[in-house]
Scaffold this motif. Structure first.
Motif, short mmCIF file in Angstrom:
data_model
loop_
_atom_site.label_atom_id
_atom_site.label_comp_id
_atom_site.label_asym_id
_atom_site.label_seq_id
_atom_site.Cartn_x
_atom_site.Cartn_y
_atom_site.Cartn_z
N UNK A 145 0.81 -1.23 0.00
CA UNK A 145 0.00 0.00 0.00
C UNK A 145 0.83 1.27 0.00
N UNK A 146 2.10 1.16 -0.43
CA UNK A 146 2.91 2.35 -0.63
C UNK A 146 3.28 3.07 0.66
N UNK A 147 3.46 4.37 0.55
CA UNK A 147 3.82 5.21 1.69
C UNK A 147 2.69 6.18 1.98
N UNK A 148 2.09 6.01 3.12
CA UNK A 148 0.97 6.85 3.53
C UNK A 148 -0.15 6.79 2.48
N UNK A 149 -0.31 5.60 1.89
CA UNK A 149 -1.34 5.41 0.89
C UNK A 149 -0.99 5.93 -0.49
N UNK A 150 0.25 6.36 -0.69
CA UNK A 150 0.69 6.92 -1.96
C UNK A 150 1.75 6.02 -2.60
N UNK A 151 1.75 5.91 -3.90
CA UNK A 151 2.74 5.11 -4.60
C UNK A 151 4.13 5.72 -4.45
N UNK A 152 5.13 4.86 -4.41
CA UNK A 152 6.52 5.29 -4.37
C UNK A 152 7.10 5.15 -5.77
N UNK A 153 7.75 6.19 -6.25
CA UNK A 153 8.33 6.19 -7.59
C UNK A 153 9.80 6.61 -7.53
N UNK A 154 10.59 6.08 -8.46
CA UNK A 154 12.00 6.43 -8.55
C UNK A 154 12.25 7.35 -9.74
N UNK A 155 13.15 8.30 -9.54
CA UNK A 155 13.65 9.14 -10.63
C UNK A 155 15.15 8.85 -10.71
N UNK A 156 15.59 8.17 -11.78
CA UNK A 156 16.98 7.71 -11.87
C UNK A 156 17.91 8.84 -12.30
#
Length: 373
Positions: A56-67
């Motif tokens: 369920x991600x972080x605090x209900x928000x998806x985690x995304x990477x910027x390389x």
């Protein structure tokens, strides 16, 4: 920066918000001597993100990477990351990169967002906002030198290192240890980062009275050295110790070049602990058995991502001040087991391993829970 606490009107799978993802700049090397680690670092980070988002991600928000390419010139890397922060594209920075890059990044970004540095390094980083998960000479190099002395009888050392911050500072720590234990360091050779021709260093070692060689070389530099060292027959005369030698470097060096080679680290692919084996199974399940080995360097990025995730959960926020306020009590689990953060440094076990062709055999635990001095 976006309002990180604002709820989204639209929810994704398992309740994760599609909008306003938590975004992390992942700074790993794509080029240069350390570029050979980049793929493992990115894959281990992607595994962490996948697991975090499935939960369920972080605090209900998806985690995304910027390389971001951490193998470029340090000033360029710092400028690229600083720009991402100023235009509100990332909430935190995580990554493995050499100390020269960290030295350029920390003063520019650590006052704006949390910066989690996962590489082993020379120790002494105290910039507010920088959190460190890697090994330092306090719990890695000193105990390894002591083990080599008592278990293998190595009593005279030569040092071969790249000429920048981490090797120079680590060599100074080795020299202090050697003086305290009446173990002479008889030769020191430093070469430019990116060196392929080690003939001058090998001539020094061939004349040296050292029975041990401390390698402070990065990535491809160490690979070229290992091959040349073995071709010169020095692997029958001198034992090598490195604090930056992983399975990918062994594989690139080749079995003939890994005789009498030892490494000290907090994680090895063949570490026989339940946490390490479970991590290896999840990694293989995600990427397949033909994927590059995770290695200690790649796995450190997995640890860094999990540290950030736990800090956000504990803080209930992605705001820098709240995340850092939670750092004095955070505990989190990963391939290295459950670890804690004290004084901005992770406290963890460190092991010594012997190269067996292109794998490591873990022999002993060197230190447990030593805090960075």
């Amino acid at each position: 920066m976006p309002n990180t606490e604002a709820p989204s009107a639209r929810l994704g799978q398992k309740g994760m918000q599609r909008e306003e993802a938590v975004r992390v700049a992942l700074v790993t090397p794509w080029q240069g001597p350390a570029g050979m680690f980049g793929l493992s670092c990115r894959m281990c980070s992607e595994l962490a993100v996948s697991e975090i988002n499935l939960a369920e991600g972080l605090l209900g928000r998806a985690l995304e990477l910027h390389h971001v390419d951490g193998g470029a010139d340090p000033a360029t890397v710092a400028g690229d990351v600083d720009h991402l922060i100023r235009v509100g594209k990332v909430d935190a920075v995580v990554g493995w990169h050499i100390s020269a890059v960290r030295r350029a990044l920390a003063p520019r970004i650590a006052a704006e967002v949390p910066y989690i540095y996962t590489a082993l390094y020379e120790g002494g980083e105290r910039t507010p906002g920088v959190l460190l998960t890697g090994e330092t000479p306090t719990n890695q190099l000193g105990p390894a030198l002591e083990w080599m002395r008592t278990e293998l009888g190595v009593r005279r050392w030569a040092i071969v290192g790249d000429d920048y911050i981490w090797p120079r500072a680590s060599a100074a720590v080795a020299t202090q240890w050697a003086r305290a234990h009446d173990v002479p360091i008889v030769d020191e050779v430093f070469v430019p980062l990116g060196t392929h021709d080690f003939r001058p260093a090998l001539r020094t070692l061939a004349r040296s009275s050292a029975d041990g060689v401390l390698l402070l070389l990065v990535g491809e530099d160490a690979v070229h050295f290992n091959r040349a060292f073995a071709s010169a027959g020095l692997d029958y005369r001198q034992t090598r110790l490195s604090t930056l030698m992983d399975e990918s470097m062994l594989l690139a060096s080749g079995p003939p070049a890994t005789r009498s080679l030892y490494s000290a680290a907090a994680y090895f692919e063949d570490l026989a602990t339940a946490d390490a084996m479970e991590f290896a199974g999840r990694y293989a399940g995600q990427f397949g058995t033909a994927a590059p080995v995770p290695s200690s360097l790649g796995e450190s990025c997995y640890e860094g991502m999990n540290l950030y995730a736990q800090l956000v959960r504990d803080a209930g926020s992605v705001r820098r001040q709240n995340v850092l306020a939670a750092s004095d009590r955070v505990r989190f689990g990963g391939a290295r087991g459950e670890v804690t953060l004290r004084g901005s440094h992770v406290v963890q076990d460190v092991y010594i391993a012997r190269a067996q062709d292109v794998h490591f055999e873990v022999i002993a635990r060197l230190s447990s829970g030593v805090r960075e001095a």
